[in-house]
Design an enzyme around this catalytic site. Structure first.
Site, PDB file in Angstrom:
ATOM      1  N   HIS A 148     -10.809  -2.244  11.487  1.00  0.00           N
ATOM      2  CA  HIS A 148      -9.710  -3.084  10.976  1.00  0.00           C
ATOM      3  C   HIS A 148      -9.453  -4.192  12.007  1.00  0.00           C
ATOM      4  CE1 HIS A 148      -5.250  -3.104   9.406  1.00  0.00           C
ATOM      5  NE2 HIS A 148      -5.986  -4.023   8.815  1.00  0.00           N
TER       6      HIS A 148
ATOM      7  N   ARG B 235       0.840  -1.196   0.000  1.00  0.00           N
ATOM      8  CA  ARG B 235       0.000   0.000   0.000  1.00  0.00           C
ATOM      9  C   ARG B 235       0.874   1.244   0.000  1.00  0.00           C
ATOM     10  NH1 ARG B 235      -1.858   0.858   4.292  1.00  0.00           N
ATOM     11  NH2 ARG B 235      -1.285  -0.964   5.520  1.00  0.00           N
TER      12      ARG B 235
ATOM     13  N   LYS C 289      -9.745  -2.363   1.556  1.00  0.00           N
ATOM     14  CA  LYS C 289      -9.413  -1.194   2.373  1.00  0.00           C
ATOM     15  C   LYS C 289     -10.243   0.017   1.953  1.00  0.00           C
ATOM     16  CE  LYS C 289      -6.330  -3.586   4.467  1.00  0.00           C
ATOM     17  NZ  LYS C 289      -6.559  -4.018   5.842  1.00  0.00           N
TER      18      LYS C 289
ATOM     19  N   SER D 126      -1.366  -3.606  10.193  1.00  0.00           N
ATOM     20  CA  SER D 126      -1.077  -4.536   9.102  1.00  0.00           C
ATOM     21  C   SER D 126       0.182  -5.358   9.406  1.00  0.00           C
ATOM     22  CB  SER D 126      -0.859  -3.751   7.813  1.00  0.00           C
ATOM     23  OG  SER D 126      -1.928  -2.866   7.628  1.00  0.00           O
TER      24      SER D 126
ATOM     25  N   ASP E 123      -9.542  -9.682   9.012  1.00  0.00           N
ATOM     26  CA  ASP E 123      -9.026  -8.334   8.737  1.00  0.00           C
ATOM     27  C   ASP E 123     -10.026  -7.208   9.004  1.00  0.00           C
ATOM     28  OD1 ASP E 123      -6.821  -6.742   7.803  1.00  0.00           O
ATOM     29  OD2 ASP E 123      -7.840  -6.441   5.903  1.00  0.00           O
TER      30      ASP E 123
ATOM     31  N   CYS F 117       0.773  -7.673  11.595  1.00  0.00           N
ATOM     32  CA  CYS F 117       1.098  -7.934  13.012  1.00  0.00           C
ATOM     33  C   CYS F 117       0.428  -9.214  13.493  1.00  0.00           C
ATOM     34  CB  CYS F 117       0.675  -6.767  13.884  1.00  0.00           C
ATOM     35  SG  CYS F 117       1.729  -5.322  13.712  1.00  0.00           S
TER      36      CYS F 117
ATOM     37  N   ARG G  27       2.087 -12.192  -0.662  1.00  0.00           N
ATOM     38  CA  ARG G  27       0.772 -12.532  -0.112  1.00  0.00           C
ATOM     39  C   ARG G  27       0.206 -13.824  -0.692  1.00  0.00           C
ATOM     40  NH1 ARG G  27      -1.752  -8.545   3.424  1.00  0.00           N
ATOM     41  NH2 ARG G  27      -0.226  -6.885   3.559  1.00  0.00           N
TER      42      ARG G  27
ATOM     43  N   TYR H  62      -1.543  -3.439  -6.739  1.00  0.00           N
ATOM     44  CA  TYR H  62      -1.371  -4.093  -5.436  1.00  0.00           C
ATOM     45  C   TYR H  62      -2.718  -4.243  -4.715  1.00  0.00           C
ATOM     46  CZ  TYR H  62      -0.420  -5.051  -0.638  1.00  0.00           C
ATOM     47  OH  TYR H  62      -0.464  -5.631   0.599  1.00  0.00           O
TER      48      TYR H  62
HETATM   49  C1  OXD Z   1      -3.212  -4.561   5.284  1.00  0.00           C
HETATM   50  C2  OXD Z   1      -3.835  -5.769   4.700  1.00  0.00           C
HETATM   51  O1  OXD Z   1      -2.290  -3.981   4.672  1.00  0.00           O
HETATM   52  O2  OXD Z   1      -4.750  -6.315   5.330  1.00  0.00           O
HETATM   53  O3  OXD Z   1      -3.648  -4.162   6.375  1.00  0.00           O
HETATM   54  O4  OXD Z   1      -3.459  -6.184   3.598  1.00  0.00           O
HETATM   55 MN    MN Z   2      -5.334  -5.255   7.108  1.00  0.00          MN
END
Ligand code: OXD
Ligand code: MN
Length: 586
Positions: A224, A67, A204, A246, A273, A248, A364, A195
């Site tokens: 989130h 991002r 998002k 993100s 998420d 974590c 990913r 992306y």
């Molecule tokens: C983020 C995702 O970047 O969930 O938070 O991909």
């Molecule tokens: Mn996320």
């Protein structure tokens, strides 16, 4: 008479001038056709059809791997509505700057129209989005991440109640990249990036930035947050939602194989998420997962850290920017063994030390949620699941204890609002820098965060049975720099304490920052961990926290007079509790 959707599609066609327009129905035949085209034009590389059937590798442009927050904008009429933590453009200026990039952007390309539903088909809380894109990778990914096609068209009918999102790869030049949100019109424009977080507009852009704006106006919450259910030995399930920045570990926590499974504690996944939540007739906050798939960080994922996802991603999955072995299997750092000789890295080069990491640190997997054996039998319930606990957390090498509970809702909002974490590779920029990331929403809040905190405080007054609010830190390190807590499946021990707190049991001791588990209140049987390590994990260092208060204050000051007074009051009370605890005893 054309419908509002048809009108918008025609308008977009006139703007972007594609060679052809394809309306996506989400069917199997359409998927097969698209995959065949994507394999032919190099968008996808095939993976081993025996070990990874219907799985593909996508290599993105090397400058387009995460991002890009610096080119993500909230375009409200007044800058104050976007607030000090968002990049802002007026709607007129955004159109002026981005419009020319979209002009003729799809020449020679196919324009795909993707109707999709965010949320379970049966849920009245679900919402329709329509993404127009010139990226076949986006179409195939949206089919995993959302309920796409017919189901959304049926929900929409002739109405104009959908979130339009226009996406074009443009020329992929970061200098001509914009991710723009027009919350007043519920519109999204994204150009110059393929992306996931920038291009899968349901995630998002809609489910967080636009939805958080809608939620504030309509009295619900778009967060989130992962959603999980913790089953106890009696079979009762307590649902919890957790906000971590993100990369974590939200996906790993949501899909955890519990270390206490033999004692009857099992974790069920509802989402990894995003959570959309409303107050239900029973006075509890009910959460749905608006998504249908997981877009998880690959490196570090293995049969110990997330066995459920490792099993789930063996079919119908897309891998982005991972390495590929000579057996055509995906490979990333931390997968277990290897890399086998002949592996190629995420850029397609030989995987050698000189060529850097084999998988990009933000590589990913995209996998359908229903393939996870941990998926909750209630993940598609129309009314969602009732949430009993909120968990905030982040990466803090030093400060935050393994777990603590806030004193009440208002203090819990303060705990969320003062969250901070060391940055990860999920967004471009330096990694490992501590930044304030309130409720893990810093990059995702579609309006002024001061008002967002106000919305949280207001919600607290409308929820008869509000979730208890906790904070966790799996990432505390000892003097030797090593993590103190083993994490992953062992995290269930912390969830179990929360469950006991929710049930009115669970021993706790009061500290200036909140309640930490009393000695012996955490179930540690079967875990080899020293008593001193546990003490260190739960230690609240008043001097460190006093220092932290300066950072929090600076952050709050950004919002000027708009910051709710309740948060200043919490700040002051914490300062007082800390100074009492460090004052020399008489
Ligand atoms: C983020 C995702 O970047 O969930 O938070 O991909
Ligand atoms: Mn996320």
């Amino acid at each position: 008479m054309s419908s509002p959707l048809e009108k918008w599609v025609e308008e977009t066609e006139r703007l972007t001038k594609p060679e052809r327009v394809v309306w996506c129905d989400g069917s199997e035949q359409e998927h097969e056709r698209l995959v065949a085209q994507s394999l032919a034009d190099g968008t996808f590389l095939p993976l081993n059809p025996k070990t990874y059937p219907d799985c593909y590798l996508h290599r993105s442009d090397p400058s387009d791997v995460a991002r890009t927050e610096q080119v993500t904008f909230i375009c409200t009429s007044s800058q104050a509505d976007a607030g000090p933590t968002n990049n802002w453009l007026s709607p007129a200026e955004a159109r002026q700057r981005i419009g020319p990039l979209l002009q003729g952007a799809m020449k020679g390309r196919t324009m795909f129209v993707i109707p999709y539903l965010m949320g379970p088909a049966a849920s009245p809380a679900s919402k329709v989005g329509v993404e127009i894109t010139d990226s076949p990778y986006v179409v195939t990914s949206m089919r995993v991440m959302t309920r796409m096609g017919q189901v959304a068209m049926e929900r929409l009918g002739k109405s104009d109640d959908f979130v339009p999102g226009l996406h074009s790869l443009g020329d992929l030049n970061p200098k001509r990249r914009f991710i723009a949100h027009f919350p007043e019109e519920k519109l999204i424009w994204s150009v110059g990036s393929g992306y996931g977080g920038n291009a899968l507009l349901g995630k998002k852009c809609f489910a967080l930035r636009i939805a958080s704006y809608m939620a504030r106006n309509q009295g619900w919450m778009a967060e989130h947050m992962l959603i999980l259910g913790l089953e106890d030995p009696s079979g009762q399930v307590t649902y919890m939602a957790a906000a971590f920045p993100s990369a974590c570990g939200k996906t790993n926590l949501a899909m955890m194989v519990s270390a206490l499974e033999k004692s009857g504690y099992r974790v069920w996944t509802v989402g990894d998420d995003i959570a959309w939540m409303r107050v239900g007739a029973d006075g509890y906050l009910h959460a749905i997962n608006p998504e249908a798939g997981f877009f998880g960080v690959a490196p570090g994922t293995n049969k110990n850290t997330n066995p459920n996802v490792i099993a789930a991603l063996r079919k119908h999955s897309i891998f982005t920017n991972v390495g590929i072995t000579p057996e055509n299997e995906p490979w990333w750092e931390g997968i277990g063994d290897g890399p086998p000789a002949g592996t190629r890295n995420w850029r397609g080069e030989a995987a050698t030390k000189d060529n850097g990491p084999v998988a990009h640190p933000n590589s990913r997997y995209t996998v359908p949620a229903r393939q996870a054996s941990s998926i909750s039998p209630h993940w598609e319930d129309a009314e969602g699941v009732p949430i009993s606990a909120f968990i905030f957390g982040g990466r803090r090498a030093r400060l935050a204890p393994l777990v603590y509970e806030s004193r009440d809702w208002q203090h819990g909002v303060f705990v969320g609002a003062t969250m901070a974490s060391e940055t990860t590779a999920a967004a471009t920029g330096a990694v490992g820098i501590t930044r304030r990331d309130p409720m893990a929403m810093l990059p995702f809040c579609g309006y002024n965060m001061a008002e967002y905190f106000g919305h949280w405080l207001k919600m607290g007054r409308t929820i008869a049975h509000p979730p208890r609010v906790f904070h966790v830190n799996w990432f505390r390190r000892g003097a030797d720099g090593k993590f103190l807590w083993p994490g992953y499946g062992e995290n269930v021990r912390v969830l179990k304490w929360m469950l006991e707190r929710v049930a009115g049991r669970g021993g706790a001791v009061e500290t200036p920052i909140g309640f930490v588990p009393a000695p012996n209140a955490l179930t540690l049987e079967g875990l080899r961990i020293e008593k001193q390590t546990v003490e260190e994990l739960l230690r609240v260092d008043a001097a460190d926290w006093t220092e932290e208060m300066a950072g929090t204050k600076k952050f709050f000051e950004k919002f000027g007079s708009q910051l709710p007074g309740e948060l200043w009051s919490e700040h002051q009370q914490l300062e007082q509790r800390l100074s009492r605890s460090t004052a020399p005893r008489k």
